[in-house]
Design a protein around this motif. Structure first.
Motif, PDB file in Angstrom:
ATOM      1  N   CYS A   1      11.292  -2.404  -0.638  1.00 53.65           N
ATOM      2  CA  CYS A   1      10.592  -1.217  -1.168  1.00 53.65           C
ATOM      3  C   CYS A   1      10.061  -1.571  -2.540  1.00 53.65           C
ATOM      4  O   CYS A   1      10.819  -1.963  -3.425  1.00 53.65           O
ATOM      5  CB  CYS A   1      11.548  -0.018  -1.270  1.00 53.65           C
ATOM      6  N   LYS A   2       8.759  -1.442  -2.732  1.00 50.92           N
ATOM      7  CA  LYS A   2       8.126  -1.855  -3.992  1.00 50.92           C
ATOM      8  C   LYS A   2       8.003  -0.702  -4.991  1.00 50.92           C
ATOM      9  O   LYS A   2       7.311  -0.822  -6.001  1.00 50.92           O
ATOM     10  CB  LYS A   2       6.731  -2.456  -3.711  1.00 50.92           C
ATOM     11  N   ALA A   3       8.665   0.400  -4.693  1.00 49.18           N
ATOM     12  CA  ALA A   3       8.619   1.538  -5.630  1.00 49.18           C
ATOM     13  C   ALA A   3       9.210   1.125  -6.983  1.00 49.18           C
ATOM     14  O   ALA A   3      10.160   0.335  -7.038  1.00 49.18           O
ATOM     15  CB  ALA A   3       9.392   2.713  -5.057  1.00 49.18           C
TER      16      ALA A   3
ATOM     17  N   CYS B   1       6.176   5.460  -5.817  1.00 47.92           N
ATOM     18  CA  CYS B   1       5.839   4.725  -4.594  1.00 47.92           C
ATOM     19  C   CYS B   1       4.627   3.822  -4.838  1.00 47.92           C
ATOM     20  O   CYS B   1       3.636   4.246  -5.427  1.00 47.92           O
ATOM     21  CB  CYS B   1       5.532   5.723  -3.478  1.00 47.92           C
ATOM     22  N   GLN B   2       4.704   2.584  -4.365  1.00 47.32           N
ATOM     23  CA  GLN B   2       3.580   1.642  -4.510  1.00 47.32           C
ATOM     24  C   GLN B   2       2.821   1.483  -3.180  1.00 47.32           C
ATOM     25  O   GLN B   2       2.005   0.582  -3.036  1.00 47.32           O
ATOM     26  CB  GLN B   2       4.102   0.287  -4.996  1.00 47.32           C
TER      27      GLN B   2
ATOM     28  N   CYS C   1       3.548   0.403  -0.155  1.00 41.82           N
ATOM     29  CA  CYS C   1       3.590  -0.917   0.500  1.00 41.82           C
ATOM     30  C   CYS C   1       3.600  -0.807   2.025  1.00 41.82           C
ATOM     31  O   CYS C   1       3.192  -1.742   2.701  1.00 41.82           O
ATOM     32  CB  CYS C   1       4.799  -1.712   0.010  1.00 41.82           C
ATOM     33  N   SER C   2       4.077   0.331   2.575  1.00 38.30           N
ATOM     34  CA  SER C   2       4.224   0.437   4.032  1.00 38.30           C
ATOM     35  C   SER C   2       3.580   1.721   4.539  1.00 38.30           C
ATOM     36  O   SER C   2       4.071   2.821   4.259  1.00 38.30           O
ATOM     37  CB  SER C   2       5.705   0.462   4.416  1.00 38.30           C
TER      38      SER C   2
ATOM     39  N   CYS D   1       5.837   4.382   6.138  1.00 37.61           N
ATOM     40  CA  CYS D   1       6.981   4.917   5.367  1.00 37.61           C
ATOM     41  C   CYS D   1       6.777   6.428   5.176  1.00 37.61           C
ATOM     42  O   CYS D   1       5.731   6.874   4.697  1.00 37.61           O
ATOM     43  CB  CYS D   1       7.053   4.201   4.024  1.00 37.61           C
TER      44      CYS D   1
ATOM     45  N   ASN E   1       5.988   7.456   1.657  1.00 42.44           N
ATOM     46  CA  ASN E   1       4.601   7.113   1.335  1.00 42.44           C
ATOM     47  C   ASN E   1       3.647   8.175   1.905  1.00 42.44           C
ATOM     48  O   ASN E   1       2.757   8.685   1.204  1.00 42.44           O
ATOM     49  CB  ASN E   1       4.280   5.735   1.931  1.00 42.44           C
TER      50      ASN E   1
HETATM   51  S1  SF4 Z   1       5.777   2.866   0.881  1.00 45.38           S
HETATM   52 FE1  SF4 Z   1       7.972   3.359   1.084  1.00 45.38          FE
HETATM   53  S2  SF4 Z   1       8.967   1.392   1.026  1.00 45.38           S
HETATM   54 FE2  SF4 Z   1       6.913   1.082   0.128  1.00 45.38          FE
HETATM   55  S3  SF4 Z   1       7.047   1.470  -2.097  1.00 45.38           S
HETATM   56 FE3  SF4 Z   1       6.593   3.409  -1.156  1.00 45.38          FE
HETATM   57  S4  SF4 Z   1       8.587   4.367  -0.856  1.00 45.38           S
HETATM   58 FE4  SF4 Z   1       8.968   2.156  -1.084  1.00 45.38          FE
END
Ligand code: SF4
Length: 208
Positions: free
Chosen positions: A100-102, A113-114, A116-117, A120, A123
């Protein structure tokens, strides 16, 4: 305080709990709803489907009904609000480790939240809510919420958490005199928790 048991309601429609709450609200029958809840659990075999003991299923269903009742009571006030915050549980992220790149911001406190998925849940909820002009906080528990509410002048709050925590959060929010709407988790635990995204989106759209 989270529950001492794990539950998974993904096979049960949340509309059922909403409907019990709707009827209870319409008939002002909240105090008499307990025996209806008991017979529904037996009839729909909620304890069997979820693997919970009857007493655990009863506590869970009563808490869910309480949450939907509170939503019904607060809906009218909530509809009139514009500056809103959404609180999401960090345990619903796709990953709970370094995948998890948060980015955690302790000064708020929140994860950011970055994205990344794409699959998710956090997300998806964050992206939708931000488009609807919500400030989004991904929190590890309810203890940081008063700090966030003190720093920001929100008019309304939406929270996603397990129903027991939502009931506690409702007491925080009451001290700030803010109308709130809640979405209870349909699967709890320390990770891979789940909430119903469609249900959340319906609430986010309220009054918009
Ligand atoms: S998409 Fe989900 S896993 Fe990725 S940074 Fe955001 S919260 Fe974390």
């Amino acid at each position: 305080m989270p529950y001492r048991f794990n539950f998974d309601l993904t096979k049960i429609s949340s509309n059922l709990f909403k409907e019990i709450a709707r009827v209870a609200y319409a008939k002002q029958a909240h105090r008499r709803i307990s025996h209806i809840t008991r017979s529904l659990i037996k009839r729909l075999r909620i304890d069997e489907i979820t693997g919970l003991q009857f007493s655990e299923a009863l506590q869970l269903v009563e808490d869910l009904v309480d949450i939907y009742l509170l939503n019904a009571i607060q809906k009218e006030k909530f509809e009139k609000t514009s500056k809103r915050a959404l609180f999401l549980p960090h345990c619903a992220r796709k990953y709970m480790d370094s995948r998890c790149k948060a980015i955690f911001k302790p000064e708020v406190p929140t994860y950011v939240c970055q994205h990344c998925s794409p699959d998710c849940l956090v997300n998806q909820a964050t992206t939708y809510a931000q488009k609807m002009s919500y400030d989004v906080y991904i929190v590890a528990g309810g203890s940081g919420i008063p700090q966030i509410l003190r720093k920001n002048r929100y008019e309304g709050v939406v929270g996603v958490a397990c129903s027991e925590e939502l009931k506690l959060a409702a007491t925080y929010i009451k001290t700030f005199n803010l109308p709130g709407q809640a979405v209870p988790l349909i699967r709890n635990g320390c990770s891979e928790t789940k909430f119903n995204l469609e249900e959340l989106i319906e609430i986010l759209k309220t009054g918009k």
